[in-house]
Write a protein that holds these residues in place. Structure first.
Motif, short mmCIF file in Angstrom:
data_model
loop_
_atom_site.label_atom_id
_atom_site.label_comp_id
_atom_site.label_asym_id
_atom_site.label_seq_id
_atom_site.Cartn_x
_atom_site.Cartn_y
_atom_site.Cartn_z
N ALA A 58 11.25 20.07 -0.51
CA ALA A 58 10.78 18.87 0.18
C ALA A 58 11.61 18.59 1.44
O ALA A 58 11.05 18.24 2.49
CB ALA A 58 10.84 17.67 -0.77
N ASP A 59 12.91 18.77 1.34
CA ASP A 59 13.79 18.53 2.49
C ASP A 59 13.49 19.50 3.62
O ASP A 59 13.51 19.13 4.80
CB ASP A 59 15.24 18.64 2.04
CG ASP A 59 16.22 18.20 3.11
OD1 ASP A 59 16.06 17.09 3.65
OD2 ASP A 59 17.17 18.95 3.39
N THR A 78 17.42 10.28 2.82
CA THR A 78 16.37 10.89 2.02
C THR A 78 16.50 10.42 0.58
O THR A 78 17.58 10.03 0.13
CB THR A 78 16.45 12.44 2.04
OG1 THR A 78 17.71 12.85 1.50
CG2 THR A 78 16.25 13.00 3.44
N SER A 79 15.38 10.45 -0.14
CA SER A 79 15.40 10.16 -1.57
C SER A 79 14.24 10.89 -2.22
O SER A 79 13.26 11.26 -1.55
CB SER A 79 15.29 8.65 -1.82
OG SER A 79 14.04 8.17 -1.38
N ILE A 80 14.37 11.11 -3.53
CA ILE A 80 13.33 11.83 -4.26
C ILE A 80 13.13 11.20 -5.63
O ILE A 80 14.08 10.70 -6.24
CB ILE A 80 13.67 13.33 -4.39
CG1 ILE A 80 12.45 14.13 -4.86
CG2 ILE A 80 14.87 13.55 -5.27
CD1 ILE A 80 12.59 15.64 -4.69
N ASN A 81 11.89 11.22 -6.08
CA ASN A 81 11.54 10.86 -7.45
C ASN A 81 11.01 12.13 -8.11
O ASN A 81 10.06 12.73 -7.63
CB ASN A 81 10.46 9.78 -7.49
CG ASN A 81 10.90 8.50 -6.81
OD1 ASN A 81 10.44 8.21 -5.72
ND2 ASN A 81 11.78 7.77 -7.43
N HIS A 82 11.65 12.54 -9.21
CA HIS A 82 11.20 13.70 -9.97
C HIS A 82 10.22 13.19 -11.02
O HIS A 82 10.58 12.34 -11.85
CB HIS A 82 12.39 14.41 -10.63
CG HIS A 82 13.38 14.92 -9.64
ND1 HIS A 82 13.17 16.06 -8.89
CD2 HIS A 82 14.57 14.43 -9.23
CE1 HIS A 82 14.20 16.26 -8.10
NE2 HIS A 82 15.06 15.28 -8.28
N ILE A 83 9.00 13.73 -11.02
CA ILE A 83 7.93 13.20 -11.86
C ILE A 83 7.59 14.15 -13.02
O ILE A 83 7.38 13.71 -14.14
CB ILE A 83 6.68 12.90 -11.00
CG1 ILE A 83 7.06 11.87 -9.93
CG2 ILE A 83 5.53 12.42 -11.86
CD1 ILE A 83 6.06 11.74 -8.81
N LEU A 121 8.13 13.14 -5.44
CA LEU A 121 7.82 12.37 -4.24
C LEU A 121 9.12 12.15 -3.48
O LEU A 121 10.08 11.61 -4.02
CB LEU A 121 7.17 11.04 -4.61
CG LEU A 121 6.68 10.19 -3.44
CD1 LEU A 121 5.60 10.92 -2.65
CD2 LEU A 121 6.16 8.86 -3.95
N PHE A 122 9.14 12.59 -2.23
CA PHE A 122 10.33 12.57 -1.38
C PHE A 122 10.04 11.70 -0.17
O PHE A 122 8.96 11.78 0.41
CB PHE A 122 10.61 14.02 -0.97
CG PHE A 122 11.80 14.27 -0.08
CD1 PHE A 122 12.96 14.84 -0.61
CD2 PHE A 122 11.76 14.03 1.28
CE1 PHE A 122 14.04 15.14 0.20
CE2 PHE A 122 12.83 14.31 2.10
CZ PHE A 122 13.98 14.87 1.56
#
Length: 135
Positions: A58-59, A78-83, A121-122
């Protein structure tokens, strides 16, 4: 340099993304879609893809996308949600899309998917320098 050529140049200069096996699937100004396959050496102790793998894909999509506007740009937040968890052999894509661009900053949303299922989601904010990409 034409904006849609920039991600290809960036990938050619990026040994980490090459190690990940990232391929550019689609690219236009303000958007870049990448893909890669999860390998055994990307798994954690639970035999699932390490969270850093989806983050890295994603980055990279984020970085490539923000640079398509022709100016050198770097991430500042930056931030991410691992689903969903991923396993060896899974093919994933990251589609980075421009949400808003200002003179000095760009805001992007990156969806990481396995087929049509959202797995992460990033969100990214980039600082746009005054230096232009050159041939």
């Amino acid at each position: 340099m034409e904006g849609t050529k920039i991600p290809y140049k960036m990938l050619s200069l990026d040994p980490f993304s090459q190690w990940l096996g990232i391929e550019i699937l689609d690219c236009e100004i303000g958007r870049c879609k990448l893909g890669m396959t999860i390998r055994k050496d990307m798994l954690n102790s639970m035999a699932k893809a390490h969270g850093g793998i989806t983050y890295s894909l994603a980055d990279t999509a984020f970085g490539f996308s923000v640079n398509t506007n022709g100016r050198y740009a770097v991430s500042i937040d930056t931030s991410i949600n691992h689903i969903e968890a991923l396993e060896e052999g899974d093919y994933i894509t990251a589609d980075a899309t421009l949400e808003s661009i200002k003179n000095k900053v760009g805001f992007y949303i990156i969806e990481v998917k396995k087929e049509n299922t959202l797995v992460a989601l990033f969100k990214g904010v980039a600082y746009r320098t005054s230096k232009d990409w050159e041939e």
